[in-house]
Design a protein around this motif. Structure first.
Motif, PDB file in Angstrom:
ATOM      1  N   LEU A 139      22.616  17.181  34.557  1.00  0.00           N
ATOM      2  CA  LEU A 139      22.113  15.821  34.359  1.00  0.00           C
ATOM      3  C   LEU A 139      21.112  15.467  35.455  1.00  0.00           C
ATOM      4  N   GLN A 140      19.927  15.055  35.043  1.00  0.00           N
ATOM      5  CA  GLN A 140      18.877  14.609  35.967  1.00  0.00           C
ATOM      6  C   GLN A 140      17.939  13.693  35.201  1.00  0.00           C
ATOM      7  N   GLN A 141      17.159  12.912  35.929  1.00  0.00           N
ATOM      8  CA  GLN A 141      16.104  12.140  35.280  1.00  0.00           C
ATOM      9  C   GLN A 141      14.815  12.951  35.306  1.00  0.00           C
ATOM     10  N   GLN A 142      14.039  12.849  34.258  1.00  0.00           N
ATOM     11  CA  GLN A 142      12.806  13.634  34.158  1.00  0.00           C
ATOM     12  C   GLN A 142      11.827  13.333  35.284  1.00  0.00           C
ATOM     13  N   SER A 143      11.878  12.133  35.832  1.00  0.00           N
ATOM     14  CA  SER A 143      10.951  11.754  36.895  1.00  0.00           C
ATOM     15  C   SER A 143      11.383  12.284  38.260  1.00  0.00           C
ATOM     16  N   TRP A 144      12.595  12.845  38.345  1.00  0.00           N
ATOM     17  CA  TRP A 144      13.084  13.383  39.610  1.00  0.00           C
ATOM     18  C   TRP A 144      12.618  14.830  39.775  1.00  0.00           C
ATOM     19  N   SER A 145      12.340  15.217  41.012  1.00  0.00           N
ATOM     20  CA  SER A 145      11.815  16.561  41.280  1.00  0.00           C
ATOM     21  C   SER A 145      12.796  17.659  40.854  1.00  0.00           C
ATOM     22  N   ASP A 146      14.094  17.396  40.953  1.00  0.00           N
ATOM     23  CA  ASP A 146      15.091  18.400  40.578  1.00  0.00           C
ATOM     24  C   ASP A 146      14.990  18.816  39.112  1.00  0.00           C
ATOM     25  N   TYR A 147      14.592  17.875  38.270  1.00  0.00           N
ATOM     26  CA  TYR A 147      14.552  18.154  36.831  1.00  0.00           C
ATOM     27  C   TYR A 147      13.655  19.353  36.543  1.00  0.00           C
ATOM     28  N   THR A 148      12.456  19.340  37.096  1.00  0.00           N
ATOM     29  CA  THR A 148      11.504  20.429  36.873  1.00  0.00           C
ATOM     30  C   THR A 148      12.015  21.736  37.453  1.00  0.00           C
ATOM     31  N   VAL A 149      12.600  21.673  38.649  1.00  0.00           N
ATOM     32  CA  VAL A 149      13.127  22.879  39.284  1.00  0.00           C
ATOM     33  C   VAL A 149      14.229  23.500  38.431  1.00  0.00           C
ATOM     34  N   LEU A 150      15.166  22.684  37.986  1.00  0.00           N
ATOM     35  CA  LEU A 150      16.269  23.188  37.171  1.00  0.00           C
ATOM     36  C   LEU A 150      15.767  23.791  35.860  1.00  0.00           C
ATOM     37  N   LYS A 151      14.847  23.082  35.189  1.00  0.00           N
ATOM     38  CA  LYS A 151      14.312  23.570  33.917  1.00  0.00           C
ATOM     39  C   LYS A 151      13.536  24.877  34.101  1.00  0.00           C
ATOM     40  N   ASN A 152      12.726  24.950  35.166  1.00  0.00           N
ATOM     41  CA  ASN A 152      11.924  26.152  35.410  1.00  0.00           C
ATOM     42  C   ASN A 152      12.778  27.369  35.728  1.00  0.00           C
TER      43      ASN A 152
END
Length: 268
Positions: A139-152
């Motif tokens: 669970l993360q918000q798309q605007s948070w930096s973690d979201y991109t890291v986790l998805k990538n």
């Protein structure tokens, strides 16, 4: 006569320079996106002491409306509403912003512990690799930096919910884990103490992440002043003392050295 005028002009120039040097500088900061978030005293201490080291009269004020990181970068880039922010940004923003050079948290923001349901501890105790974590929903918000890291890194992430929605999703089982910084997870768990949440045992996610102070290019002079002040604090050892004062017990509190690290790539 000419000499008297010259002395008068030099006196006026000197007094004007002194007035400029002691002119009060108002720095607008972005209000945290969570309305109940406490002031980041560590950041305030760095700013206060760095500007004081430069003998600068600076007042720190918060903007009225909360902002997420995307909005903060937009406002900084156009030199609107806020003057300065502490962020971890990809290199692509280097053309529109200026930043200081000393990392603020020594990479601690790249260390993530997982908030999970109490009854899922046994399930998470068996997780050792990125592949083990992939079937579960983060669970993360798309605007948070973690979201991109986790998805990538190939993880399954729900980024469609606001903060209360993420808490509800974790509580009801629509999400399995909520990665949070080791610097904030203690406070966050205390805020969520009415829920049956715990920190996942034995594991920690880690990726490169350094925070710096960012400003608009129009405020290069403020950045330079802040940079010089921070360099003075670093040379005197005061910057290290501040870090230890606020974060020296983090590794011990959460047994970070004893945790199995799952390393994530952070494409910047």
């Amino acid at each position: 006569m000419n000499r008297a005028i010259l002395i008068l002009l030099m006196t006026f120039a000197l007094s004007s320079l002194q007035a400029f040097c002691h002119e009060q500088i108002v720095i607008q900061l972005a209000k945290p996106n969570h309305t109940d978030a406490v002031k980041n005293q560590y950041i305030h201490d760095i700013l206060d002491k760095s500007f004081a080291a430069m003998d600068a009269d600076v007042v720190l004020l918060y903007n009225v409306k909360p902002m997420n990181n995307k909005r903060i970068v937009e406002q900084l880039s156009h030199n609107k509403t806020i003057t300065l922010a502490w962020l971890s940004l990809p290199h692509e923003h280097a053309d529109s912003l200026v930043k200081t050079t000393i990392p603020l948290y020594k990479g601690l923001h790249g260390k993530r512990l997982l908030i999970i349901r109490h009854e899922d501890q046994e399930k998470f105790s068996g997780i050792k690799t990125l592949a083990d974590l992939t079937p579960l929903v983060g669970l993360q918000q798309q605007s948070w930096s973690d979201y991109t890291v986790l998805k990538n890194n190939g993880l399954t992430v729900n980024g469609e919910l606001d903060y209360p929605g993420m808490v509800k999703a974790l509580e009801t089982g629509l999400g399995d884990y909520f990665p949070r910084s080791v610097l904030a997870i203690g406070t966050e768990l205390n805020r969520l103490k009415q829920f049956n949440f715990v920190i996942a045992p034995n594991i920690m996610l880690q990726y490169p992440s350094d925070y710096y102070f960012y400003l608009s290019k129009e405020n290069q002079h403020i950045r330079d002043m802040l940079e010089q002040g921070m360099q003075k604090l670093q040379q005197s050892g005061e910057l290290e003392q501040l870090y230890l004062q606020y974060f020296g017990d983090v590794e011990k509190q959460f047994s970070l050295k004893q945790r199995h690290i799952i390393t994530l790539k952070n494409k910047e």
